[in-house]
Design an enzyme around this catalytic site. Structure first.
Site, PDB file in Angstrom:
ATOM      1  CG  HIS A 193      40.548  37.317  38.854  1.00 18.72           C
ATOM      2  ND1 HIS A 193      41.436  38.057  37.604  1.00 18.72           N
ATOM      3  CD2 HIS A 193      40.118  36.519  37.844  1.00 18.72           C
ATOM      4  CE1 HIS A 193      41.347  38.029  36.472  1.00 18.72           C
ATOM      5  NE2 HIS A 193      40.155  36.770  36.463  1.00 18.72           N
ATOM      6  CD  GLU A 213      38.090  31.727  32.405  1.00 17.10           C
ATOM      7  OE1 GLU A 213      36.711  30.606  32.920  1.00 17.10           O
ATOM      8  OE2 GLU A 213      37.423  33.007  32.578  1.00 17.10           O
TER       9      GLU A 213
END
Length: 212
Positions: free
Chosen positions: A20, A93
């Protein structure tokens, strides 16, 4: 997965792994796990830049971790490609537990013995968090599910540092401790091929040419 250089029996499934864009925590190099952190203005610029680059490629599907920073990054690419975004929880994550939002130095001051155990053993997680070994198991399951759905296609996977490192570690058949020796920039691309007969092959790592 089987290792080796035997001839594959089909075309590979190509995974374009995109970290990201920049967030406030990535600027300050803080642990950013399950918190829903937005992109910075620079992160949005990065997402737009990588979307323009990806628009020139043939991509069959866009898959994203469920967190805001990945979804917003994926949205730019999906719009450029004219594709929907599929959510895959397995690419989220690491849960950094008590260390969420801390720098490494702050975590060491807060819990020096726990940090020492964490950096020396991938089976050990942060207090209240998730070990890299546990991340590797769920990322492996998410990868297998994705390949089953999109076999032989090119898939953009918008995710985070640890899942990308895990997929590279698996492709190289390296030990999990290799995760401590990799660096990934925000909005960087990494490519991994997954063959139906077993092997994975890393084609590129931490490519940021679109940010130049």
């Amino acid at each position: 997965m089987r290792s080796g250089w035997g001839a594959p029996d089909t075309s590979p499934t190509r995974l374009l792994l995109l970290r990201h864009g920049q967030t406030p925590l990535s600027v300050e190099r803080r642990f950013a796990g399950r918190g829903d952190i937005p992109l910075t203005a620079q992160g949005r610029v990065q997402a737009e830049a990588v979307a323009r680059r990806l628009a020139a490629r043939t991509i069959d599907a866009v898959v994203s971790s469920p967190l805001e920073r990945t979804l917003r990054t994926a949205d730019f690419a999906a719009k450029a490609l004219g594709l929907p975004v599929e959510i895959e929880d397995g690419f989220v994550e690491t849960d950094f537990g008590d260390w969420e939002g801390m720098t490494f130095a702050e975590a060491r001051i807060h819990a020096p013995e726990a940090v020492d155990r964490w950096v020396s053993d991938p089976e050990v997680g942060p207090p209240g968090g998730e070990s890299f070994a546990a991340v590797a198991r769920r990322v492996c399951a998410a990868r297998d599910a994705l390949v089953s759905r999109h076999r032989g296609r090119t898939v953009l996977v918008v995710t985070h540092v640890t899942p990308i490192k895990v997929l590279v570690q698996q492709a190289l058949t390296a030990p999990l401790s290799a995760l401590y020796r990799m660096h990934l920039d925000t909005a960087a691309l990494t490519e991994v091929d997954v063959y139906a007969d077993g092997p994975m092959v890393m084609r590129s790592f931490n490519d940021t040419a679109h940010l130049a």
